[in-house]
Design an enzyme around this catalytic site. Structure first.
Site, PDB file in Angstrom:
ATOM      1  N   MET A  19      31.252  17.147 -39.057  1.00 25.76           N
ATOM      2  CA  MET A  19      30.346  17.596 -38.014  1.00 25.76           C
ATOM      3  C   MET A  19      31.085  18.135 -36.805  1.00 25.76           C
ATOM      4  O   MET A  19      30.932  17.640 -35.708  1.00 25.76           O
ATOM      5  CB  MET A  19      29.459  16.432 -37.586  1.00 25.76           C
ATOM      6  CG  MET A  19      28.050  16.703 -37.979  1.00 25.76           C
ATOM      7  SD  MET A  19      27.130  15.319 -38.639  1.00 25.76           S
ATOM      8  CE  MET A  19      28.285  14.375 -39.546  1.00 25.76           C
ATOM      9  N   PRO A  20      31.893  19.155 -37.010  1.00 19.98           N
ATOM     10  CA  PRO A  20      32.698  19.632 -35.875  1.00 19.98           C
ATOM     11  C   PRO A  20      31.898  20.508 -34.902  1.00 19.98           C
ATOM     12  O   PRO A  20      30.921  21.157 -35.288  1.00 19.98           O
ATOM     13  CB  PRO A  20      33.799  20.468 -36.541  1.00 19.98           C
ATOM     14  CG  PRO A  20      33.684  20.216 -38.013  1.00 19.98           C
ATOM     15  CD  PRO A  20      32.256  19.826 -38.249  1.00 19.98           C
ATOM     16  N   TYR A  21      32.367  20.497 -33.677  1.00 18.53           N
ATOM     17  CA  TYR A  21      31.851  21.371 -32.631  1.00 18.53           C
ATOM     18  C   TYR A  21      33.061  22.068 -32.022  1.00 18.53           C
ATOM     19  O   TYR A  21      34.007  21.406 -31.590  1.00 18.53           O
ATOM     20  CB  TYR A  21      31.118  20.556 -31.562  1.00 18.53           C
ATOM     21  CG  TYR A  21      30.796  21.360 -30.332  1.00 18.53           C
ATOM     22  CD1 TYR A  21      29.707  22.229 -30.312  1.00 18.53           C
ATOM     23  CD2 TYR A  21      31.604  21.294 -29.204  1.00 18.53           C
ATOM     24  CE1 TYR A  21      29.420  22.993 -29.195  1.00 18.53           C
ATOM     25  CE2 TYR A  21      31.321  22.048 -28.078  1.00 18.53           C
ATOM     26  CZ  TYR A  21      30.231  22.900 -28.082  1.00 18.53           C
ATOM     27  OH  TYR A  21      29.966  23.660 -26.971  1.00 18.53           O
TER      28      TYR A  21
END
Lengths: 76, 76, 76, 76, 76, 76
Positions: free
Chosen positions: C1-3
């Protein structure tokens, strides 16, 4: 597709706790996600919430660290 | 003069690792810097990349923490 | 779940352009998402990339704005 | 109502220290808050300053980690 | 002393609107501030909320811009 | 290798101005860069400063927008 970053001072605000508790984190994540759905129709599955805790000596307010700021407030 | 901030959950994704490994960090830094050079001509020496790892219970998705989200997914 | 948050100066770096072009934005988004998949196995559908363009006079380097910095460099 | 986020590498820059010291943090907080008051008239009580320290291996410059970058510089 | 940064795509989600409306912004600010008070006892006067709207072509998801992503979803 | 992000409300604080002026931006960039050099020995050429201006209606304080907050303050 909202991204929400919550920064709070690292300290206890629940009874007996000295950091943000898991229950509080869950409540923040749920509350923010619900809010974005209610206000803007944003799907829960598309909302990221990132909580960051910041040491009291790394957070400045009033030109001093948060620890000092509270001492000043307590005196005044 | 780009600045790139990469936030990922703090967990292992390489074999046998339980956090992001140094090799992965190096690959992210090199990959992003190369990309900015190739796409926009940005010099490597002017590109900052900051990687931040976020605990699973501090990252919310779908209105719950990442840990809970995965449990729900696994069940469904 | 990268940002991933990419900040670049608002200016043209493609031939004839005076801002970041749509093609460049697409290349950045694809490149970063591919990189996170290759290095860490992160699913494309779980990677958010936010590109922010910053005016040259709002970006400081070397103690001056980017515009001034380049003038100094050009002279030296 | 300014918000200032200062990111620095986590390492010692004061004599004998191996992290940013409390005195340095206080000086940063006071300095930034004073600056915003002098330049823009922003009240100290309305200025938040958040200092974040980033491990050397999580900060990329020149396409490599800060540690590697310094080694390269030292050699050249 | 919380700081909350909300990033959303710049588009209409209220009837007849093509950007986030003032009423929606007010609701987000109030909702987040109330939440931090209820969950953590944070005073309203100490909570900053900053809303940032990001163009659809500057927000990537699934390796493509948000506009492309929705087209792909609509087709599938 | 510091990175400093300064967020302020978009409004005039210099005589006759209705936005942050170029002179103010220059003073912020120089002031912050000097501060990081004096306090931590950080070279000017390695310090990035990014100034972001945020509309009054996008900045919340006290549970309301900055515009409303000031009206409330003026009345009390």
């Amino acid at each position: 597709m909202p991204y929400v970053n919550i920064k709070v001072t690292r300290e206890g605000t629940a009874p007996g706790a000295d950091v943000t508790t898991l229950e509080q984190k869950k409540a923040l994540i749920k509350g923010v996600s619900d809010l974005l759905y209610e206000v803007m129709g944003k799907e829960h599955s598309r909302t990221f919430v990132v909580i960051e805790e910041v040491d009291l000596e790394n957070w400045g307010i009033g030109g001093v660290t948060t620890s000092e700021y509270r001492k000043q407030k307590a005196k005044s």
